[in-house]
Scaffold this active site. Structure first.
Site, PDB file in Angstrom:
ATOM      1  N   GLN A  60      46.301  54.009  38.927  1.00 35.88           N
ATOM      2  CA  GLN A  60      45.079  54.972  39.243  1.00 35.88           C
ATOM      3  C   GLN A  60      45.467  56.281  38.809  1.00 35.88           C
ATOM      4  O   GLN A  60      46.493  56.792  39.249  1.00 35.88           O
ATOM      5  CB  GLN A  60      44.773  54.770  40.726  1.00 35.88           C
ATOM      6  CG  GLN A  60      43.537  55.737  41.119  1.00 35.88           C
ATOM      7  CD  GLN A  60      42.316  55.234  40.415  1.00 35.88           C
ATOM      8  OE1 GLN A  60      42.277  54.079  40.502  1.00 35.88           O
ATOM      9  NE2 GLN A  60      41.407  56.101  40.124  1.00 35.88           N
ATOM     10  N   ASP A 117      42.980  48.380  32.116  1.00 37.82           N
ATOM     11  CA  ASP A 117      42.178  49.780  32.080  1.00 37.82           C
ATOM     12  C   ASP A 117      42.221  50.242  30.609  1.00 37.82           C
ATOM     13  O   ASP A 117      41.418  50.930  30.173  1.00 37.82           O
ATOM     14  CB  ASP A 117      42.974  50.731  33.002  1.00 37.82           C
ATOM     15  CG  ASP A 117      42.492  51.276  34.123  1.00 37.82           C
ATOM     16  OD1 ASP A 117      41.179  51.046  34.046  1.00 37.82           O
ATOM     17  OD2 ASP A 117      42.902  52.095  34.915  1.00 37.82           O
ATOM     18  N   LYS A 177      37.704  49.304  44.214  1.00 39.86           N
ATOM     19  CA  LYS A 177      38.247  48.033  43.180  1.00 39.86           C
ATOM     20  C   LYS A 177      38.774  47.037  43.678  1.00 39.86           C
ATOM     21  O   LYS A 177      38.177  46.011  43.185  1.00 39.86           O
ATOM     22  CB  LYS A 177      39.118  49.056  42.115  1.00 39.86           C
ATOM     23  CG  LYS A 177      38.519  49.962  41.212  1.00 39.86           C
ATOM     24  CD  LYS A 177      39.360  50.592  40.521  1.00 39.86           C
ATOM     25  CE  LYS A 177      39.049  51.804  39.635  1.00 39.86           C
ATOM     26  NZ  LYS A 177      39.837  52.704  38.889  1.00 39.86           N
TER      27      LYS A 177
END
Ligand code: NDP
Length: 297
Positions: A98, A121, A54
């Protein structure tokens, strides 16, 4: 029948090129460089790989990338303090925590702390709640299901009234996937580990989205001839002939299903690259939201 294989890598590359161009235009007109902060807690090897990918993708499109790696022993207070700091940092437009987090941390509390405008996200309970409600608009949609929606569009499918089956109901993939399909007017069945007679359910699907984390579980005779099959799964299977001793396979038995489906995504090179492209898209949007907020002041 041999399925048309959808090249997620190529679609993602096109989206990334558009984003790179948008960043160049922003910088030319004096707007700030979009910035993404990644927060990794602990040493989960798969998470480390995902965060690295990412961050690299951010740099390639010209974003600023801020990496924070906390030890597995980090306390709830330490993680929360970092999120608060990132919420205040004007150079950070998107914050990505994450998952999974180490078990001792309260994931829901941490995700709820992220500024709604930086929730790239799309896992903030308010964004998910809006996704689940008619007439409400989340600021961000979770990246993997959003990427699947783009692939379905690429496949040229008409979702309106179509029968969709989602295998899996996780917060990250299955559930938001089902919500997006409902919003697109599909008739959706969600299957999980308590579903009886899975193949009977999946054979009814005009489009089948597999997100269970079980290598090659979906067999050829689970699929309706001509169906669109999107394979979200990423599973390591041992392969002594591979340089690393393992290789990645999906939740779909590719060789069998390609003989039955109309359209199929490969693993790797299907949904995976789309997830990252959608994260970049969300981060660009977060920077644009910040522009609007500044201008309205
Ligand atoms: P989770 O483990 O969180 O969820 C798995 C889901 O599948 C659960 O709802 C579970 O049911 C269901 N399930 C598990 N086993 C079975 C079974 N035998 N029969 C029916 N249902 C079953 O996984 P994620 O949703 O996080 O991920 C799913 C897959 O997608 C993984 O392979 C993951 O690596 C991959 N992934 C890929 C991404 C990408 O970008 N390509 C991004 C994120 C994930 P229950 O709820 O009853 O337990």
């Amino acid at each position: 029948m041999t399925a048309r294989i959808l090249d997620g890598k190529a679609v993602a590359a096109r989206i990334r090129a558009e984003i790179r161009q948008a960043v160049e235009e922003r910088l030319r007109s004096g707007l700030p460089r979009p910035g993404l902060a990644t927060v990794l807690v602990g040493d989960n090897p798969a998470s480390q790989v995902y965060v690295r990918m990412k961050r690299r993708a951010c740099e390639e499109v010209g974003f600023a990338s801020f990496g924070y790696h906390l030890p597995a022993t980090a306390s709830q207070e330490e993680v929360e303090a970092l999120i608060r700091e990132l919420n205040q940092n004007p150079e950070v437009h998107g914050i990505l925590v994450q998952l999974p987090l180490p078990k001792h941390l309260d994931e829901e509390r941490i995700l709820s702390l992220i500024d709604l405008h930086k929730d790239v996200d799309g896992f903030h309970p308010i964004n998910i709640g809006r996704l689940a409600q008619k007439g409400r608009k989340p600021l961000f949609v979770p990246c993997t299901p959003a990427g699947v929606m783009v692939l379905l569009e690429e496949a040229g499918v008409n979702l309106d009234g179509a029968r969709a089956v989602v295998l899996g109901r996780s917060n990250i993939v299955g559930m938001p996937m089902a919500l997006l399909l409902i919003r697109a007017n599909a008739t959706v069945t969600v299957c999980h580990s308590h579903t009886r007679n899975l193949p009977e359910e999946t054979r009814r699907a005009d489009m089948l989205i597999a997100a269970v984390g079980r290598p090659r579980m979906v067999k050829g005779d689970w699929v309706k001839p001509g169906a669109v099959v999107i394979d979200v799964g990423v599973n390591r299977v041992e392969d002594p002939t591979a340089p690393k001793g393992y290789r990645l396979v999906g939740d779909v038995d590719f060789d069998e299903v390609k003989e039955v489906a109309g359209v199929l995504t490969p693993v790797p090179g299907g949904v995976g690259p789309m997830t990252i492209a959608m994260l970049l898209k969300n981060t660009l949007r977060a920077a644009e939201l910040a522009d609007m907020e500044r201008m309205s002041l």
